[in-house]
Write an enzyme that holds these catalytic residues in place. Structure first.
Site, PDB file in Angstrom:
ATOM      1  N   HIS A   1       0.834  -1.204   0.000  1.00  0.00           N
ATOM      2  CA  HIS A   1       0.000   0.000   0.000  1.00  0.00           C
ATOM      3  C   HIS A   1       0.869   1.255   0.000  1.00  0.00           C
ATOM      4  CE1 HIS A   1      -0.154  -2.604   3.488  1.00  0.00           C
ATOM      5  NE2 HIS A   1       0.002  -1.589   4.289  1.00  0.00           N
TER       6      HIS A   1
ATOM      7  N   LYS B   1      -7.625   4.693 -16.080  1.00  0.00           N
ATOM      8  CA  LYS B   1      -6.569   5.553 -16.633  1.00  0.00           C
ATOM      9  C   LYS B   1      -6.672   5.613 -18.157  1.00  0.00           C
ATOM     10  CE  LYS B   1      -2.264   4.171 -16.105  1.00  0.00           C
ATOM     11  NZ  LYS B   1      -1.488   4.115 -17.358  1.00  0.00           N
TER      12      LYS B   1
END
Length: 948
Positions: free
Chosen positions: A178, A609
């Site tokens: 993360h 994206k």
């Protein structure tokens, strides 16, 4: 995000109300001698804020404390509508020394860490209140296992169908590194202790001395937190990330699984009291940390091997811990009887460990179960000793060690069966059953380590291998020729590579990776690695290439080969690619060996994206309808693997709502999904909250699987046609923006992307390759940088243009969209997540970041961002019928509003620091600036929550 709701009722902040924390600050409030009910959340926020303020004064001096308060007051005034206060805030921050700027960022970041802990306590209070209310009403609480099976029973699904669902029910969260919240294990443990103190302060009947002791402990922990660097000064390594991930298994998950199994049994007994069910382990856990090689050069063969050993050592340590906890429990006398099998096993163990067996007999005379478990612990210790050694080719099992987890389970089964046969049923089904559940779930592997690699890596390896055999030009071959050659090799028997690999380093690494899988299966077990994910799968040959390399290493039958479809074009081609595989005799032979089970991964990040928020969500939804239909037609059991992140732009939001919004045919009792970003901490750091999250996951999967399959609702195709058109318009608007050169320049100049790339947030580089285009940038930093700069573009951009272009002022079309929002859960979920993204955005703060860009670049891009933001806000309000975004979720709306004055200063500090970093030529100053920027990055992430 309820943490700051209390702040709206009373002034709150860093030492804002009482200046310094009183030792009795959290005590009861009295009015005329009578206790008055208080807002516990507000009290905790004040206590934590005051204690932090006291800590700042003590550690750094009153000037920093007063500076923080001054900046906080300016930010509040700015949020209240005072534009001049905003100008003074920016000017004040711009004039800060580097030390002052770092101190301010650190103070607000620490504040949000503490506020988030208070929020967790509030979530626990609400959860307990709802549980008590449900119990009093006699009806199960919503989104629980009891509610799920009650729903199945009401739908008329009988016990046999429910058992069939249980038999195929599998939910697997997969942890990834993360990089949007790179907390050290040290900091996580401090947060855990602080949470324990906050919980203790709520204990009824706490004595004054006990309260004072708790407050003093709180002070001490906050001082320790302040003096500790939140992240490492050096770039975090892959093995650091592995150990961070293991924290959640040690602190939460290992002990949580038995509780979830118990909940599952009780829920079934309540819904189907006439039936005894066979209840398998339905939760499994996976990890990518140490196995995800796509774009991360630091994940080497040695790192993957060490990650697997770390998993195994942690699993063995936790099993030993569980056995120690029940060591005194199974003290039943041998006079009550034992089975011959148990007695025989004690004799065999005594031959392996004569000294340990003698000590067990002396310490536990006539207590065969304690003797047996003592020897089981000894065998686990021997297994751990062997597991700590590097994996050499001449590996020999250690005498007395377990060869696999099945042998460990067999020993536990001997104890359990002996108890059952000698009136110890309650003991067999009690705490010992919990140990068995842990052994079944976690084995010796703890969490299955998935491997992931870009499809180009296998292509390059086969190019070199085939060239060695005179079949050159693999990369240029047509897809048909690739499939023909790969299929022939798969159906043949000759080896692909020699024992001694004399290829280039890259090819040798690609081949050795599959040999590492074989060693993992031999030393840890087949569940240590059972999945190879192929990033950017574009052709069926990409999958066959991985299968061929796996077969060459002798592990094809123990490995799922998982295509990952990421871009919109790939999602659209996914059914065709999977269809070609299911038509291929070599691939079907592999699937037969795997039980006709196929995993397919769909990517939320790169599809967003590529085409923007709305188009990506729609294409993902369509893929989740087409792929299950294809597999059902071919008699193949499909598991969809969802590559979700924390933000709406990466598939974030409420996971249980997202599952229920999926086409029901895409679930069918099986779900695999990634857990990443700061959501890992939010969901798994606190046992009760982790239990609630996992129960909500299971509830959603069970309910979605129990419904009779039906396609998405439509009105003669009008809804789908509308979304087809909206998605196309949205994608066009998005691509027109992000693929323009000025936008990429703006992204580099007006967001902290360059700083993020240099900061020590994670082991993975921000880009897959050395290029500067959007296609080379990884999706996480793309989303993260837009979020830090308060644009949150990936979570909403293009919706306004799509609605305006398709509907305009056309009343019937606008009403159709409103109907879709009311009646179609998928569409409502997508729009609600966009609302949340826009609420966390702020164009005034975004304009501050825009000032970092050159004048021409800023003029070319920022007005377009603001125009589309306003257009999207207008569209969402029209189709939802609200006056303001999130009106239907007032607690979230209020929480975001109250948090903003504490996030804004960190944004202002970050902009000022970025401006300095870009002009400094002093290496030492640049390093100090990056450290301060990192404090602001983590603080903004903690304030906004789901940022990655």
């Amino acid at each position: 995000m309820r943490a700051c709701v209390g702040c709206a009722r009373r002034e709150s902040g860093i030492g804002a109300t009482r200046g310094a924390a009183s030792l009795t600050a959290a005590g009861p409030t009295y009015h005329a001698g009578v206790p008055v009910e208080r807002d516990a959340l507000s009290d905790q926020i004040h206590l934590l804020g005051d204690t932090l303020g006291e800590t700042i004064v003590e550690q750094e001096g009153r000037p920093l404390f007063e500076l923080v308060e001054e900046i906080r007051a300016l930010a509040k005034a700015f949020r209240a509508g005072d534009a001049a206060a905003g100008e003074r805030l920016n000017a004040r921050v711009a004039g800060l020394s580097l030390a002052e700027a770092h101190g301010v960022a650190k103070a607000f970041a620490a504040y949000f860490q503490l506020v988030n802990l208070a929020e967790e306590q509030e979530r626990l209070r609400i959860l307990r209140e709802r549980t008590r209310a449900a119990d009093a009403s006699g009806a199960p609480m919503g989104e629980t296992l009891a509610d799920a099976f009650s729903t199945l029973a009401r739908e008329g699904i009988g016990a046999d169908e429910t058992q069939a669902l249980l038999d195929r029910l599998r939910v697997m969260p997969v942890f990834t590194a993360h990089p949007t919240e790179a907390k050290r294990r040290t900091v996580l443990f401090k947060h855990d202790r602080l949470s324990g103190i906050l919980a203790r302060l709520e204990t009824e009947g706490l004595l004054p001395d006990e309260r004072r002791d708790a407050i003093l402990g709180l002070r001490e922990e906050i001082v320790s937190l302040w003096q500790t660097d939140e992240t490492r000064s050096h770039r975090i390594g892959v093995l650091d990330e592995v150990r961070n991930g293991l924290y959640y298994f040690e602190a939460t998950l290992f002990d949580l699984v038995p509780r979830m199994q118990a909940r599952l049994r009780r829920a079934l007994e309540s819904a189907y009291p006439e039936r005894a069910f066979r209840v398998p382990i339905v939760l499994r856990f996976g990890s990518w940390i140490g196995g995800d090689r796509d774009g991360n050069p630091y994940v080497t063969l040695e790192v993957t091997e060490q990650a697997l050993r770390e998993h195994q050592l942690m699993a063995l340590r936790l099993h030993q811990r569980s056995l120690e906890r029940i060591g005194n429990h199974l003290s039943s006398s041998g006079r009550r009887g034992t089975t011959p099998a148990l007695r025989e096993s004690l004799e065999v163990d005594a031959l392996l460990f004569p000294e340990e067996a003698r000590r067990a007999r002396e310490r536990y005379p006539d207590q065969p179960y304690r003797q047996k478990l003592a020897l089981v612990r000894t065998k686990l210790g021997a297994t751990a000793e062997a597991a700590a050694r590097p994996w050499r080719a001449d590996h020999r099992p250690r005498s007395g060690a377990y060869r696999n987890a099945e042998e460990f389970l067999a020993d536990l089964a001997l104890v359990r069966e002996s108890l059952r046969e000698h009136r110890g049923e309650r003991l067999a089904e009690g705490r010992l059953a919990d140990v068995v559940a842990q052994a079944e779930c976690f084995g010796f592997h703890l969490a299955t380590l998935d491997l992931r690699q870009h499809s180009a890596s296998q292509t390059e390896a086969l190019e070199e291998i085939f060239d060695r055999y005179g079949a050159s030009g693999y990369r240029e071959w047509s897809e048909e020729r690739r499939i023909e050659i790969l299929t022939g090799e798969l159906l043949g028997s000759r080896p692909l590579t020699p024992a001694h690999l004399d290829f280039s380093p890259a090819t040798r690494e690609s081949v050795e990776l599959f040999r590492l899988v074989r060693r993992a299966h031999e030393r840890v077990g087949p569940r240590s690695i059972d999945c190879f994910v192929i990033s950017m799968t574009r052709h069926a040959s990409d999958v066959l290439a991985v299968l061929l390399l796996a077969r060459d290493a002798g592990v094809a039958e123990g490995l799922d080969v998982v295509p990952l479809f990421e871009t919109v074009a790939d999602l659209q081609r996914a059914p065709e690619i999977l269809g070609r595989l299911l038509d291929n005799p070599a691939y079907m032979r592999h699937l037969e060996a795997r039980g006709r089970a196929q995993q397919v991964m769909i990517g939320y990040s790169d599809s967003n994206k590529d085409a923007g928020y709305l188009a990506a969500n729609w294409e993902l939804h369509l893929a989740q309808r087409r792929l299950p239909a294809l597999c059902q037609e071919r008699g193949v059991r499909l598991t969809l693997f969802h590559g979700r992140g924390g933000t709406a732009g990466r598939g974030g939001g409420r996971t249980n709502h997202a599952i229920l919004a999926q086409p029901p045919e895409s679930v069918q009792g099986r779900l695999k999904l990634t857990e990443q970003g700061e959501t890992v901490t939010a969901r798994y750091a606190v046992p009760a909250l982790a239990e609630r999250h996992l129960e909500q996951l299971l509830h959603a999967v069970i309910v979605a699987s129990g419904k009779r399959p039906r396609s998405s609702p439509s009105r003669n195709g009008a809804w789908e046609q509308a979304l087809n058109d909206l998605a196309a318009r949205s994608a066009a608007a998005y691509r027109e923006l992000v693929r323009a050169a000025p936008t990429l320049d703006y992204f580099r100049q007006a967001t902290p992307i360059d700083a993020i790339s240099q900061l020590n947030l994670g082991s993975r580089p921000a880009r897959r390759a050395g290029g500067a285009g959007i296609e080379d940038l990884r999706a996480i930093p793309w989303v993260f940088a837009w979020t830090q700069s308060r644009v949150t573009l990936p979570g909403w951009y293009g919706i306004g243009a799509a609605v305006a272009g398709w509907a305009g002022t056309h009343v019937e079309r606008l009403e159709l969209l409103a109907t879709m929002y009311r009646e179609w859960l998928f569409f409502r979920t997508v729009m609600d997540n966009a609302q949340m993204s826009m609420r966390k955005a702020d164009m005034r703060i975004a304009e501050l970041y825009a000032s970092l860009a050159g004048e021409e670049v800023r003029a070319a891009v920022f007005p377009r961002l603001r125009e589309e933001f306003e257009r999207t806000e207008s569209a969402l309000l029209r189709l939802t019928g609200q006056r303001d975004l999130l009106d239907r979720e007032p607690w979230l709306q209020r929480s975001i509003r109250v948090r903003n004055p504490y996030i804004d200063p960190m944004n202002a500090v970050q902009v000022a620091l970025l401006r300095r970093l870009r002009v400094t030529s002093d290496a030492a100053e640049a390093e100090e600036l990056r450290t301060a920027i990192l404090a602001s990055v983590n603080g903004i992430a903690a304030g906004l929550r789901n940022t990655g």
